[in-house]
Design a protein around this motif. Structure first.
Motif, PDB file in Angstrom:
ATOM      1  N   MET A  46       0.844  -1.205   0.000  1.00 15.74           N
ATOM      2  CA  MET A  46       0.000   0.000   0.000  1.00 15.74           C
ATOM      3  C   MET A  46       0.878   1.254   0.000  1.00 15.74           C
ATOM      4  O   MET A  46       0.750   2.105  -0.856  1.00 15.74           O
ATOM      5  N   PHE A  47       1.744   1.354   1.011  1.00 18.72           N
ATOM      6  CA  PHE A  47       2.561   2.559   1.190  1.00 18.72           C
ATOM      7  C   PHE A  47       3.976   2.172   1.604  1.00 18.72           C
ATOM      8  O   PHE A  47       4.176   1.171   2.270  1.00 18.72           O
ATOM      9  N   VAL A  48       4.931   3.027   1.210  1.00 15.49           N
ATOM     10  CA  VAL A  48       6.305   2.907   1.695  1.00 15.49           C
ATOM     11  C   VAL A  48       6.763   4.277   2.185  1.00 15.49           C
ATOM     12  O   VAL A  48       6.584   5.279   1.488  1.00 15.49           O
ATOM     13  N   ASN A  57       2.918   5.413  -2.875  1.00 13.44           N
ATOM     14  CA  ASN A  57       1.489   5.229  -2.615  1.00 13.44           C
ATOM     15  C   ASN A  57       0.963   4.454  -3.809  1.00 13.44           C
ATOM     16  O   ASN A  57       0.919   4.964  -4.926  1.00 13.44           O
ATOM     17  N   GLU A  58       0.600   3.193  -3.571  1.00 12.91           N
ATOM     18  CA  GLU A  58       0.181   2.327  -4.664  1.00 12.91           C
ATOM     19  C   GLU A  58      -1.282   2.562  -5.029  1.00 12.91           C
ATOM     20  O   GLU A  58      -2.110   1.647  -5.015  1.00 12.91           O
ATOM     21  N   SER A  59      -1.594   3.810  -5.322  1.00  9.40           N
ATOM     22  CA  SER A  59      -2.960   4.178  -5.745  1.00  9.40           C
ATOM     23  C   SER A  59      -4.002   3.707  -4.736  1.00  9.40           C
ATOM     24  O   SER A  59      -5.049   3.164  -5.104  1.00  9.40           O
ATOM     25  N   VAL A  60      -3.689   3.932  -3.472  1.00 10.75           N
ATOM     26  CA  VAL A  60      -4.585   3.503  -2.395  1.00 10.75           C
ATOM     27  C   VAL A  60      -5.683   4.561  -2.218  1.00 10.75           C
ATOM     28  O   VAL A  60      -5.390   5.764  -2.247  1.00 10.75           O
ATOM     29  N   PRO A  61      -6.933   4.142  -2.021  1.00 13.60           N
ATOM     30  CA  PRO A  61      -8.021   5.116  -1.818  1.00 13.60           C
ATOM     31  C   PRO A  61      -7.750   6.030  -0.632  1.00 13.60           C
ATOM     32  O   PRO A  61      -7.114   5.629   0.350  1.00 13.60           O
ATOM     33  N   SER A  62      -8.265   7.242  -0.720  1.00  9.06           N
ATOM     34  CA  SER A  62      -7.967   8.264   0.295  1.00  9.06           C
ATOM     35  C   SER A  62      -8.597   7.960   1.652  1.00  9.06           C
ATOM     36  O   SER A  62      -8.264   8.622   2.641  1.00  9.06           O
ATOM     37  N   TYR A  89      -3.917  -6.359   7.882  1.00  5.19           N
ATOM     38  CA  TYR A  89      -3.040  -5.250   7.528  1.00  5.19           C
ATOM     39  C   TYR A  89      -1.689  -5.465   8.208  1.00  5.19           C
ATOM     40  O   TYR A  89      -1.595  -5.531   9.426  1.00  5.19           O
ATOM     41  N   LEU A  90      -0.674  -5.575   7.376  1.00  6.61           N
ATOM     42  CA  LEU A  90       0.666  -5.898   7.850  1.00  6.61           C
ATOM     43  C   LEU A  90       1.577  -4.679   7.741  1.00  6.61           C
ATOM     44  O   LEU A  90       1.563  -3.964   6.744  1.00  6.61           O
ATOM     45  N   CYS A  91       2.365  -4.502   8.765  1.00 10.07           N
ATOM     46  CA  CYS A  91       3.401  -3.468   8.768  1.00 10.07           C
ATOM     47  C   CYS A  91       4.754  -4.167   8.656  1.00 10.07           C
ATOM     48  O   CYS A  91       4.937  -5.279   9.198  1.00 10.07           O
TER      49      CYS A  91
END
Lengths: 115, 116
Positions: A46-48, A57-62, A89-91
């Motif tokens: 999702m995000f880095v 930001n892998e085009s994740v919804p706002s 959801y993994l971190c």
């Protein structure tokens, strides 16, 4: 025991709620990641964050809003989620290395259910 | 776009057997490949990371090999134990980025069951 700690372990929320997922590491890693994993599927990036700045930001919804307040913490703020957002959801975190030889370390995840 | 395939999707073996898990990828211009283990409802545990310049890596009963030109990696588990039961995922990093972080593509995994 993992070196990346995620809280809460489980979260049930309604579509109108606002909640946050938290991730913490004390390994000195300067890259941190959020992944979403649906049942029997691989994790999806999702995000880095690299040095506390959003790098991907892998085009994740706002309705998903990440935040990296310092080098040890990563948050994911949730608002107006949909039932299809239910997932694990993994971190993860890793050293920042131009040589690419540093593995990612994962937390145990937050199991999110949207009613 | 990099695609990562893992075969078989599931595997059941008796305790003590040696086994091989397979991972293939479509773009051979990888930077590294990593094998992970995931227990049900848990996060991922890194097992082995192979750089593109390496042919194999070993850790205890685990040995991972990499053949970049053919787009394949194998994870060999010797003398399997019931505690090895988990899903094993491979992940491929395609390129170096200026940020120095790991942007990877995961396979769907092989679910392994070792029967006592």
């Amino acid at each position: 025991d993992t070196e990346v700690t995620q809280t809460p372990k489980h979260l049930v929320m309604g579509m109108t709620n606002k909640k946050s997922l938290k991730c913490e590491q004390h390994m000195g890693h300067r890259a941190m990641y959020w992944y979403k994993q649906k049942a029997k599927k691989p994790p999806e990036l999702m995000f880095v964050y690299s040095y506390e700045k959003l790098s991907i930001n892998e085009s994740v919804p706002s309705r998903f809003s990440p935040e990296c307040p310092n080098s040890s913490l990563l948050n994911l703020h949730l608002h107006a989620l949909q039932p299809e957002d239910s997932a694990l959801y993994l971190c993860a975190s890793s050293q920042v290395s131009g040589q690419g030889n540093q593995p990612q370390h994962f937390g145990d995840g937050t199991r999110l259910s949207i009613l | 776009k990099q695609e990562v395939t893992q075969i078989p999707a599931a595997l059941s073996v008796p305790e003590g057997e040696n086994l091989v898990l397979n991972c293939s990828f479509t773009d051979s211009a990888i930077y590294n490949l990593q094998w992970f283990r995931q227990d049900p409802g848990k996060g991922l545990t890194s097992l082995l990371l192979i750089q593109s310049s390496q042919r194999e890596q070993t850790s205890g009963r685990l040995n991972a090999s990499l053949d970049k030109s053919s787009g394949r990696s194998t994870l060999y588990i010797a003398a399997s134990q019931p505690g090895d039961s988990a899903t094993y995922l491979c992940a491929v990093r395609l390129s170096v980025n200026s940020g120095g972080y790991q942007k990877v593509t995961f396979g769907i995994g092989t679910k392994l069951q070792v029967i006592p």
